[in-house]
Scaffold this motif. Structure first.
Motif, PDB file in Angstrom:
ATOM      1  N   GLU A 160       0.829  -1.206   0.000  1.00  0.00           N
ATOM      2  CA  GLU A 160       0.000   0.000   0.000  1.00  0.00           C
ATOM      3  C   GLU A 160       0.863   1.254   0.000  1.00  0.00           C
ATOM      4  O   GLU A 160       0.549   2.256  -0.660  1.00  0.00           O
ATOM      5  N   SER A 199      -5.476   2.552  -1.717  1.00  0.00           N
ATOM      6  CA  SER A 199      -4.262   2.968  -2.399  1.00  0.00           C
ATOM      7  C   SER A 199      -4.336   2.594  -3.877  1.00  0.00           C
ATOM      8  O   SER A 199      -5.006   1.627  -4.245  1.00  0.00           O
ATOM      9  N   CYS A 202      -0.020   0.891  -7.000  1.00  0.00           N
ATOM     10  CA  CYS A 202       0.848   0.099  -6.113  1.00  0.00           C
ATOM     11  C   CYS A 202       1.686  -0.885  -6.930  1.00  0.00           C
ATOM     12  O   CYS A 202       1.223  -1.440  -7.926  1.00  0.00           O
TER      13      CYS A 202
END
Length: 294
Positions: A160, A199, A202
């Motif tokens: 994340e 998030s 990534c």
């Protein structure tokens, strides 16, 4: 003929030693057999198998040196045992970590540990499932590449942190906009925790599995790679074919139907409901015991 049978019995059977067996001995044998079997399966399904074959070759080499009394080689081997043991721990560190994580994922662990820190307090709703399924197949028809990670018990904080932090509710419109070509967030994976996207962009670890098809690109290898080191469910939409695939437990299920994807997501939802019900039972038992003590 009878004399030979009697002689064989006298020589080999009568003086043979048969240890006395107890119930605990049988249970111990079954436990050891189960552990050895699990270790063999674990080694076979990881790159530790290649490392183990290298260790076996080295062991055969040392055995040959012992047979022919090659004293210099034997001296080097005996004085290198401590270094080799430390090196093995370093080399096998990713596999050992993965094995311990898999052990912690077992349902019987959460059943006997009601205060498990990995428990999920959130709710994985039907709206989230609908949003993921709808967006996946809309992007598939448009051949828009996507990589969607659905977090489970193992927290993906380290992955994340490689992306851009978000905090928004999961919906098909948001997912489609994130992975739209030439947008700032389209490259990389998104991570979904409970009902929220936490998030985007990534970076995920690539799989070293040599058995994967050569047709698969980086996006699919990243999906399998993350599923090998965590219990996450990873959804991949192919930019070349538009196929929707799912990676879980190091296995890639390619070109699945809309109904199959929903089954995967509902299975996660059911697991979380089971873990919350087990925790509720334990809490209720503890509260009842406290009231009884009063």
């Amino acid at each position: 003929m009878e004399a030979r049978i009697t002689q064989f019995f006298e020589r080999y059977i009568r003086n043979a030693y048969f240890p006395e067996m107890h119930l605990t001995d049988i249970v111990e044998i079954l436990i050891i057999a189960f552990l050895v079997y699990q270790i063999m399966i674990w080694i076979k399904n990881t790159k530790a198998w290649m490392l183990l074959k290298g260790i076996l070759v080295l062991g055969v080499f040392i055995f040959v040196a012992f047979l022919f009394q090659m004293h210099t080689i034997l001296w080097i081997a005996s004085n290198s045992l401590t270094v080799l043991a430390t090196a093995l721990i370093v080399v096998f560190q990713p596999e050992l970590r993965r094995a311990l994580e898999k052990l912690g994922e077992r349902k019987y662990i959460s059943a006997v540990m009601p205060f498990d820190s990995t428990k999920d307090k959130g709710r994985f709703s039907e709206e989230t499932i609908d949003g993921i399924v709808d967006a996946s197949y809309v992007m598939g028809r448009a051949k828009t590449g996507a990589l969607i990670v659905v977090e489970q018990a193992i927290k993906l904080t380290e992955y994340e942190s490689t992306g851009i932090q978000l905090d928004c509710i999961v919906s098909s419109q948001v997912l489609i906009n994130i992975f739209e070509h030439n947008t700032p967030l389209h490259d990389g994976a998104i991570i979904i925790r409970n009902d929220r996207i936490v998030s985007a962009t990534c970076y995920l670890p690539l799989s070293d599995n040599m058995g994967l098809s050569k047709e698969l690109g980086t996006r699919h290898r990243a999906a399998v790679g993350l599923s090998e080191v965590s219990d996450a469910l990873v959804i991949v939409v192919s930019e070349e074919t538009g196929y929707v695939s799912v990676a879980q437990g190091g296995v890639l299920d390619r070109n699945i139907s809309r109904e199959k994807l929903r089954e995967y997501l509902e299975d996660i939802q059911n697991k979380r409901s089971e873990s919350r019900s087990i925790l509720a039972k334990w809490k209720g038992r503890l509260i009842h015991e406290k009231k009884s003590d009063k």
